[in-house]
Design a protein around this motif. Structure first.
Motif, short mmCIF file in Angstrom:
data_model
loop_
_atom_site.label_atom_id
_atom_site.label_comp_id
_atom_site.label_asym_id
_atom_site.label_seq_id
_atom_site.Cartn_x
_atom_site.Cartn_y
_atom_site.Cartn_z
N SER A 90 0.83 -1.20 0.00
CA SER A 90 0.00 0.00 0.00
C SER A 90 0.86 1.24 0.00
O SER A 90 2.05 1.20 0.33
CB SER A 90 -0.92 0.03 1.23
N SER A 91 0.25 2.35 -0.36
CA SER A 91 0.89 3.66 -0.25
C SER A 91 -0.22 4.68 -0.10
O SER A 91 -1.33 4.50 -0.61
CB SER A 91 1.74 3.97 -1.48
N SER A 92 0.08 5.75 0.63
CA SER A 92 -0.94 6.75 0.86
C SER A 92 -0.29 8.05 1.30
O SER A 92 0.89 8.08 1.65
CB SER A 92 -1.93 6.27 1.94
N GLY A 93 -1.08 9.12 1.24
CA GLY A 93 -0.59 10.43 1.67
C GLY A 93 -1.73 11.24 2.23
O GLY A 93 -2.91 10.92 2.03
N SER A 94 -1.38 12.30 2.97
CA SER A 94 -2.39 13.15 3.59
C SER A 94 -2.03 14.60 3.36
O SER A 94 -0.88 14.94 3.08
CB SER A 94 -2.45 12.84 5.10
N SER A 95 -3.02 15.48 3.50
CA SER A 95 -2.80 16.91 3.30
C SER A 95 -1.91 17.51 4.38
O SER A 95 -1.44 18.64 4.25
CB SER A 95 -4.15 17.65 3.28
N ASN A 96 -1.67 16.77 5.46
CA ASN A 96 -0.80 17.27 6.53
C ASN A 96 0.68 16.99 6.27
O ASN A 96 1.52 17.20 7.15
CB ASN A 96 -1.22 16.68 7.89
N GLY A 97 1.01 16.49 5.08
CA GLY A 97 2.41 16.23 4.73
C GLY A 97 2.90 14.85 5.12
O GLY A 97 4.08 14.55 4.98
N ARG A 98 2.00 13.98 5.57
CA ARG A 98 2.37 12.62 5.97
C ARG A 98 2.14 11.66 4.79
O ARG A 98 1.12 11.74 4.11
CB ARG A 98 1.51 12.20 7.16
N SER A 99 3.06 10.76 4.55
CA SER A 99 2.90 9.75 3.50
C SER A 99 3.68 8.50 3.86
O SER A 99 4.58 8.54 4.70
CB SER A 99 3.37 10.29 2.14
N PHE A 100 3.32 7.38 3.23
CA PHE A 100 4.06 6.14 3.47
C PHE A 100 4.00 5.23 2.26
O PHE A 100 3.12 5.35 1.41
CB PHE A 100 3.54 5.41 4.71
N ARG A 101 4.95 4.31 2.21
CA ARG A 101 4.97 3.24 1.21
C ARG A 101 5.34 1.95 1.92
O ARG A 101 6.30 1.92 2.69
CB ARG A 101 5.96 3.54 0.08
N SER A 102 4.56 0.90 1.65
CA SER A 102 4.72 -0.36 2.35
C SER A 102 4.88 -1.52 1.37
O SER A 102 4.19 -1.58 0.35
CB SER A 102 3.49 -0.60 3.24
N TYR A 103 5.82 -2.41 1.67
CA TYR A 103 6.09 -3.59 0.84
C TYR A 103 6.15 -4.84 1.71
O TYR A 103 6.40 -4.77 2.92
CB TYR A 103 7.43 -3.45 0.10
N THR A 104 5.95 -5.99 1.07
CA THR A 104 6.18 -7.29 1.69
C THR A 104 7.33 -7.97 0.95
O THR A 104 7.39 -7.93 -0.28
CB THR A 104 4.92 -8.18 1.59
N VAL A 105 8.27 -8.58 1.70
CA VAL A 105 9.38 -9.27 1.05
C VAL A 105 8.97 -10.71 0.77
O VAL A 105 8.32 -11.36 1.59
CB VAL A 105 10.67 -9.20 1.90
N LYS A 106 9.37 -11.21 -0.38
CA LYS A 106 8.94 -12.54 -0.82
C LYS A 106 9.96 -13.63 -0.52
O LYS A 106 9.73 -14.80 -0.81
CB LYS A 106 8.65 -12.48 -2.32
N GLU A 107 11.11 -13.21 0.04
CA GLU A 107 12.10 -14.19 0.46
C GLU A 107 13.01 -13.59 1.53
O GLU A 107 13.03 -12.38 1.74
CB GLU A 107 12.93 -14.68 -0.72
N GLU A 108 13.74 -14.44 2.21
CA GLU A 108 14.63 -13.99 3.28
C GLU A 108 15.76 -13.15 2.68
O GLU A 108 16.35 -13.52 1.66
CB GLU A 108 15.19 -15.21 4.01
N LEU A 109 16.08 -12.04 3.35
CA LEU A 109 17.11 -11.16 2.80
C LEU A 109 17.74 -10.30 3.90
O LEU A 109 17.29 -10.27 5.04
CB LEU A 109 16.53 -10.27 1.70
N GLU A 110 18.77 -9.58 3.48
CA GLU A 110 19.47 -8.67 4.39
C GLU A 110 19.64 -7.33 3.69
O GLU A 110 20.20 -7.26 2.59
CB GLU A 110 20.83 -9.24 4.77
#
Length: 299
Positions: free
Chosen positions: A153-173
């Motif tokens: 997901s990703s989203s933003g607001s008029s207050n200057g807040r935003s985010f981007r979210s991911y899921t990893v499909k395998e183990e990593l570093e």
């Protein structure tokens, strides 16, 4: 006596009218003021500028410092408005000013290989041409997905807040995260969340719905750790979420669109890169417009 009172009233009206006219004229810009842009080839390139409220002119082209020229997307003005304060290019308005934006074709930018810094030559539809410092504008090839990160997901607001979210499909570093424009980071705060990071705020139990609720919460309630305090590497298991949340400061009066690049290695030893888009869509209050004039009006 009545005559003297009438003349005095007329004099007061004339002085008031003259004062208002003087104040109005004193607030008028001699020419548009352009924001400082930091564009790194990610997202849509849009040129933002402040102009007088009654000014119907709009940007039609920009010649960059590398000699390349881009033309504005013409269909953006497919439905012209007689009142410039309510045109399709207006992002914000005040009593005296309009904040406008002009959109350009991303593919054309890549084909031209735009590499710009500093002053550009900007032409308006009425024939007027000005030179203004618009910041740094770079084009780049579209990044190919690595298949390891699936966007949640990703989203933003008029207050200057935003985010981007991911899921990893395998183990990593995750070994590092870097930005092409570190000087812009003074404009906002960032938090990174993964289950293995020593996090503050709400735990990642609610997924995208939890994230949306955080758009209006206090910064301390947002899940994650400040980017400044993260120790790499970060280990992640298959199916875990990673999220980058941003909070823009109220005195940030610049435009930016670029990617923070994450680099690391999968469990099988394969190196990977993942880009997190960082962008804003400036919409200024009257106070922010005045701040822009104060900072950039003399350039």
């Amino acid at each position: 006596m009545k005559g003297k009172t009438f003349i005095l009233a007329l004099l007061i009206i004339a002085i008031s009218w003259g004062g208002n006219l003087w104040f109005y004229q004193s607030k008028q810009l001699e020419e548009p003021i352009f924001l400082e842009h930091f564009y790194g080839g990610a997202g849509v390139f849009e040129l933002y500028y402040l102009t007088n409220r009654g000014d119907p002119a709009r940007v039609v082209s920009v010649e960059f410092s590398d000699g390349t020229t881009l033309y504005a997307e013409s269909d953006y003005y497919g439905f012209p408005n007689d009142n410039p304060a309510y045109g399709p290019d207006v992002r914000s308005r005040s009593t005296h000013y309009l904040l406008k934006k002009t959109r350009f074709d991303e593919q054309q930018m890549r084909e031209l290989g735009v590499d710009h810094e500093g002053e550009a030559t900007i032409q308006f539809n009425g024939g007027k041409t000005i030179t203004a410092d618009i910041g740094t504008v770079e084009s780049s090839e579209l990044s190919k997905g690595n298949g390891i990160f699936r966007q949640q997901s990703s989203s933003g607001s008029s207050n200057g807040r935003s985010f981007r979210s991911y899921t990893v499909k395998e183990e990593l570093e995750i070994e590092s995260m870097s930005s092409p424009f570190p000087e812009v980071h003074d404009d906002f705060k960032m938090k990174l969340y993964t289950p293995s990071i020593d996090s503050t705020g709400t735990p990642d139990g609610g997924g995208p719905r939890t994230y949306s609720k955080e758009l209006d919460k206090g910064w301390s309630e947002v899940a994650g750790a400040s980017m400044k305090n993260i120790d790499f590497p970060i280990e992640m298991e298959r199916g875990e979420r990673i999220r980058l949340t941003m909070q823009e400061k109220t005195d940030a009066i610049r435009s930016y669109s670029f990617s923070i690049q994450m680099e690391g290695t999968t469990k099988s030893g394969e190196p990977f890169t993942q880009n997190f888009l960082v962008s804003n869509d400036p919409q200024f209050s009257p106070e922010q417009m005045e701040l822009l004039i104060e900072r950039r009006g003399s350039q």
